[in-house]
Write a protein that holds these residues in place. Sequence first.
Motif: not given
Length: 771
Positions: A671-692
């Motif tokens: 469950x702890x690994x799942x929470x880290x994975x979900x957090x990573x997925x959420x942040x990456x999804x929100x930052x996917x369109x940043x101009x870099x």
Amino acid sequence: MFAVEEINRNPNLLPNRTLGFHIYNAYHNDDKILESSLMWLSGQAQTIPNYNCERQPKSVVVIGGANSALTVSMGSLLELYKFPQVTYGLFDPVLSDPAQFPSVYQMATSDTSLSLGMVRLMVHFEWTWVGLVTSDDAIGEKFLRDMKEEMVRNYICVAITQKISIGQSMDIDTHRLFLWKIIESRANVVVIYGDIDSLLSVRFPEKLYFFPKILWITTRDSDIFNKPGAVYFDNFHGALMFSTQTSQMPGFQHFLKTINPLNYPDDIFLEQFWVTAFGCTSNHRKGDGGVCKQNASFNTLSLSYLDEIMSYQSYTVYNAVYAVAWALHEMFLVRSEIEPKRHGDNQIIHPWKLHSFLKNVQFNNSAGNQVVLEKKRKSMTNYDILNHVTFPNDTDVLVKVGEFIPQAPPGQDFTIQEKAVVWHRWWTEAVPKRCSQICGPGFYRKAKDGKPNCCFDCVPCPAGQISNHTGNEQCMKCSEDQYPDRDRIYCLRKQVIFLDYEEPMGKTLASIAVCFSLLTVLVLWVFVKHKDTPIVKANNRDLSYTLLISLSLCFLCSLLFIGPPTPTNCLFRQTTFGVMFTVAVSSILAKTITVVLAFRATRPGSRSRRWVGSKAPISLVVFCTFIQVMLCAIWLFLSPPFPDADTHSDPEHIILECNEGSLIAFYSVLGYMASLAFGSFTVAFLARNLPDTFNEAKFITFSMLVFCSVWISFLPTYQSTKGKMMVAVEVFSILSSSAGLLGCIFVPKCYVILVQPEKNTKKSLKNNTTT
């Protein structure tokens, strides 16, 4: 007569002495029995107690007691004078009590095998509805008890039990009621046993009633087949008898063939029997009938009158006479040694002095069999099974059709020749059959509701149980290391299994793990070699190294799940997997946060600039990993995993596995690994369109999507599988999720570094940024 004459001819037994005997009537009335006993004691027709009117000494031993009632009635009087009484009837446990009957000696032994043999006969022919008829005494009661116990043990129902009063002839009404009860019970097979005279009352009532369709099972000693005169009566045609196996006495047949009333003029019983058997007299002066031929002998009579083979009851009478003779012989020897000169007094015999010699008498009879008078001895008697066959010409015969040897090995103790058996005239085969078929191996008996215990259903044994014998009441459970065969007859040993390196699945997973681990090391080498290029320096080079090292170790930690479980790899397989994946997922989370911070740092006056290039991402990885390490430490301290053997999941195999110890701790780590994975997925999804230009957010989003998909699918699959497949599912999930992270994040970068190096320059970076 045969025994006495044989003894008198023997010079080594009672030399210079002649043995004789008197015969007295034995009545079935207590008063008459006492009167007859007093006549014998006093020697007068008018009995005078305590007086002896005979000039010659009277007999010193009484041989009699065809039934227990006669023995008890005579014993009440004979015991007052300490007269020995030797009985030849069926063994009665009551008479073996030395305190109650100290002067009674039983020639018959306590037989414990008759009921076994009769029930074996019933089981063989599948008869389960059987009636029992016995004499109403201790012998009959014991036989009933033994038969019922053995019949219940073999699922044979007792249709009816009838007791016949001792010494009382049945009148017409009583006999009719007796017959009606048997017919009403619907029992086609009836066992009859007990006191001879009581059973004869069934055989010869005043008015004959037939027993339709009844097969009788009895003993030869019951004597119920011997019919008087020329009365034809075949109710017992086809009956089966258990006859005690006895040795033939030498000279007995010759004695029967040569005996004649003319040689025994004082024997009124032999003369009367001669008249009954031949319809003539041996002397024209006796009776009004004709005189028999000179060659008339027992040899010409049918079985109805005589059996030349000595029956068991005759055998006990023969041994009883010899027992008395040997006791007298020993007494005279002892007396002659003590008082050799008192020849006159030496002839006087006191009956009470004979007890000590009867108690210790032991000899071999003329057949070579040992005879011992012991009150409580028991024996396992061997039996011949005889078939009684009658013919229309008023003759009958006994045919041996089998035998029962209780001490023989199983399978050889009971034999029967079915084709040799002549059945009742109403039967064409060994009917009736069972109301239920015999349950074969692999089945057990289940009683039918509202039916007798002999009626049952044959039900297959439940899973995990067997029945390797016919007619079992319940199935036996196989041990935990065994399982039933397909027919549930035998227990087979379970095969021990685990995810092994030697099997194809184990080899394949191990090869994939090593290959991907080497591939990850190769990617790490590429990154280290091109560490100064923009694409490697982007998004924190140290995090990329950390992620690659953790992914390589994630691939290798799957090897801990392959091979036989040991305390060491059980202890570290899940914890190593949890810590390594936590490092990898927390590194991805840190890389995603780095992307967001780098974009915000480009804004004028942004406070995020101070975090760019700092050690904060590495600190985040260390912090997240530390929490996982603490969870694993608590798990190992409170309830650590251990090797275990699962004997229940797979009915045919023993699965060696690692027991997780605490499922709560195990799922807490996941469950702890799942929470880290979900957090990573959420942040990456929100930052996917940043101009870099080298923005990893898109790759991280896709990689975490693959990662989460694998582990979400893992949970239901892991719960639904058992044994080594469950381990294989977890190994596959580790490999596929690690490969997903490696491929989605690092393959595009390696492609640019190795295939399109012109894009991995600052100039290209500026051109892309300007565009």
